[in-house]
Design an enzyme around this catalytic site. Structure first.
Site, PDB file in Angstrom:
ATOM      1  N   THR A  11      -2.297  21.383  32.739  1.00  0.00           N
ATOM      2  CA  THR A  11      -2.206  21.650  31.301  1.00  0.00           C
ATOM      3  C   THR A  11      -0.763  21.979  30.959  1.00  0.00           C
ATOM      4  OG1 THR A  11      -2.912  23.086  29.481  1.00  0.00           O
ATOM      5  CG2 THR A  11      -2.837  24.100  31.647  1.00  0.00           C
ATOM      6  N   ASN A  13      -0.243  23.880  28.423  1.00  0.00           N
ATOM      7  CA  ASN A  13      -0.450  25.059  27.589  1.00  0.00           C
ATOM      8  C   ASN A  13      -0.557  26.319  28.465  1.00  0.00           C
ATOM      9  OD1 ASN A  13      -1.696  27.115  26.060  1.00  0.00           O
ATOM     10  ND2 ASN A  13      -2.620  25.614  24.681  1.00  0.00           N
ATOM     11  N   LYS A  16      -3.672  28.519  28.026  1.00  0.00           N
ATOM     12  CA  LYS A  16      -4.878  28.006  28.687  1.00  0.00           C
ATOM     13  C   LYS A  16      -4.849  28.352  30.169  1.00  0.00           C
ATOM     14  CE  LYS A  16      -6.214  23.905  26.040  1.00  0.00           C
ATOM     15  NZ  LYS A  16      -6.614  22.504  26.200  1.00  0.00           N
ATOM     16  N   GLU A  40      -2.859  11.555  24.888  1.00  0.00           N
ATOM     17  CA  GLU A  40      -4.312  11.517  24.705  1.00  0.00           C
ATOM     18  C   GLU A  40      -4.744  10.230  24.008  1.00  0.00           C
ATOM     19  OE1 GLU A  40      -6.005  14.987  22.896  1.00  0.00           O
ATOM     20  OE2 GLU A  40      -5.211  16.294  24.454  1.00  0.00           O
ATOM     21  N   ASP A  70     -10.320  19.759  27.983  1.00  0.00           N
ATOM     22  CA  ASP A  70      -9.974  19.353  26.625  1.00  0.00           C
ATOM     23  C   ASP A  70     -10.904  20.047  25.644  1.00  0.00           C
ATOM     24  OD1 ASP A  70      -7.886  17.474  25.539  1.00  0.00           O
ATOM     25  OD2 ASP A  70      -9.578  17.151  24.201  1.00  0.00           O
ATOM     26  N   PHE A 146      -3.948  32.127  20.827  1.00  0.00           N
ATOM     27  CA  PHE A 146      -3.124  30.983  20.425  1.00  0.00           C
ATOM     28  C   PHE A 146      -3.975  30.057  19.552  1.00  0.00           C
ATOM     29  CE2 PHE A 146      -4.842  27.465  22.985  1.00  0.00           C
ATOM     30  CZ  PHE A 146      -5.666  28.167  23.852  1.00  0.00           C
ATOM     31  N   ASP A 149      -7.199  30.719  17.235  1.00  0.00           N
ATOM     32  CA  ASP A 149      -7.794  32.029  17.549  1.00  0.00           C
ATOM     33  C   ASP A 149      -7.842  32.986  16.352  1.00  0.00           C
ATOM     34  OD1 ASP A 149      -8.447  31.385  20.115  1.00  0.00           O
ATOM     35  OD2 ASP A 149      -6.865  32.546  21.080  1.00  0.00           O
ATOM     36  N   HIS A 174     -15.204  29.753  24.751  1.00  0.00           N
ATOM     37  CA  HIS A 174     -15.534  28.462  25.354  1.00  0.00           C
ATOM     38  C   HIS A 174     -14.818  28.294  26.702  1.00  0.00           C
ATOM     39  CE1 HIS A 174     -12.210  28.392  22.550  1.00  0.00           C
ATOM     40  NE2 HIS A 174     -11.636  27.471  23.300  1.00  0.00           N
TER      41      HIS A 174
HETATM   42  P1  IMP Z   1      -6.314  20.565  23.569  1.00  0.00           P
HETATM   43  O1  IMP Z   1      -6.240  19.142  23.121  1.00  0.00           O
HETATM   44  O2  IMP Z   1      -7.471  20.856  24.467  1.00  0.00           O
HETATM   45  O3  IMP Z   1      -5.020  21.086  24.158  1.00  0.00           O
HETATM   46  O4  IMP Z   1      -6.577  21.494  22.317  1.00  0.00           O
HETATM   47  C1  IMP Z   1      -6.411  21.030  21.019  1.00  0.00           C
HETATM   48  C2  IMP Z   1      -6.026  22.155  20.098  1.00  0.00           C
HETATM   49  O5  IMP Z   1      -7.159  23.007  19.933  1.00  0.00           O
HETATM   50  C3  IMP Z   1      -4.899  23.029  20.596  1.00  0.00           C
HETATM   51  O6  IMP Z   1      -3.677  22.601  20.165  1.00  0.00           O
HETATM   52  C4  IMP Z   1      -5.237  24.362  19.988  1.00  0.00           C
HETATM   53  O7  IMP Z   1      -4.604  24.451  18.750  1.00  0.00           O
HETATM   54  C5  IMP Z   1      -6.731  24.318  19.804  1.00  0.00           C
HETATM   55  N1  IMP Z   1      -7.358  25.127  20.847  1.00  0.00           N
HETATM   56  C6  IMP Z   1      -7.741  24.769  22.088  1.00  0.00           C
HETATM   57  N2  IMP Z   1      -8.269  25.809  22.731  1.00  0.00           N
HETATM   58  C7  IMP Z   1      -8.201  26.848  21.878  1.00  0.00           C
HETATM   59  C8  IMP Z   1      -8.584  28.209  21.979  1.00  0.00           C
HETATM   60  O8  IMP Z   1      -9.075  28.712  22.993  1.00  0.00           O
HETATM   61  N3  IMP Z   1      -8.360  28.959  20.896  1.00  0.00           N
HETATM   62  C9  IMP Z   1      -7.811  28.463  19.743  1.00  0.00           C
HETATM   63  N4  IMP Z   1      -7.433  27.225  19.597  1.00  0.00           N
HETATM   64  C10 IMP Z   1      -7.623  26.409  20.666  1.00  0.00           C
END
Ligand code: IMP
Length: 193
Positions: A11, A13, A16, A40, A70, A146, A149, A174
């Site tokens: 990741t 992030n 995460k 993606e 994801d 983040f 949230d 989640h």
């Molecule tokens: P990703 O494609 O899984 O990285 O997530 C897509 C977007 O969803 C990220 O840029 C975050 O803004 C949001 N996101 C993912 N997980 C979380 C979380 O646990 N809390 C809040 N926003 C999240």
């Protein structure tokens, strides 16, 4: 039988990684952070996105144990938007933009959907899925976490993920549930010592 002694979490992030690593720590499992991002695939289905991600990362990392995840935020009044486009929407309009789209809207129900894909070895994968229902708050609340949230209140709670702090968020979120499932699976299969 021990199959591997560490698992890579791919990741870009940091948040995460920290959340996932805290959960794995509860099971005395170690996650190694691999900070790369792959482009993606554009699809309305989160399942497509995670499967392509897994395939692309397999090509990069080769035959090592790894996890990719994801997540999308799906808002019912907006027919599931931003869904698989959550990352782009967060970067472009952010929490404020979502609140604006929901101005005057009574139905604030939404959910986070997360897939985790565990590659064990020799192209053998196991897929995990978690959905957490909740509502979108009326304003941004809390300093922790983040992404979305500050505007997501999980069902059964009165505070947003951002107001919970990382460890409490992990108990109800989640990602917390997803990595609990993955850790239990790894231990039940005795994939690590
Ligand atoms: P990703 O494609 O899984 O990285 O997530 C897509 C977007 O969803 C990220 O840029 C975050 O803004 C949001 N996101 C993912 N997980 C979380 C979380 O646990 N809390 C809040 N926003 C999240």
């Amino acid at each position: 039988m021990k199959e591997f002694d560490k698992i890579h979490f791919v990741t870009s992030n940091r948040n995460k990684y920290e959340e996932a690593s805290e959960i794995f720590g509860r099971y005395k499992l170690r996650l190694e952070w691999v900070n790369i991002s792959v482009e993606e695939v554009q699809s309305d289905l989160l399942l497509d996105v995670i499967l392509w991600k897994g395939y692309d990362i397999l090509k990069i990392l080769g035959n090592v144990p790894f996890i990719v995840e994801d997540t999308g935020l799906f808002i019912n009044y907006l027919n599931g938007f931003p869904g698989t486009y959550s990352s782009y929407v967060y970067k472009s309009i952010g929490c404020k933009g979502i609140l604006k789209l929901l101005e005057g809207v009574e139905d604030r129900t939404a959910y986070f959907l997360s897939y985790g894909l565990l590659h064990m070895k020799n192209n053998i994968f196991k897929l995990f899925k978690v959905r957490i229902d909740g509502i979108i708050s009326f304003e941004e609340r809390g300093m922790g976490g983040f992404g979305f949230d500050p505007i997501f209140i999980p069902e059964g709670h009165k505070i947003t993920y951002a107001e919970m702090g990382p460890s409490v968020k992990n108990n109800f979120s989640h990602r917390g549930k997803l990595f609990n499932m993955i850790a239990k699976y790894i231990l039940s299969r005795r994939l690590v010592m």
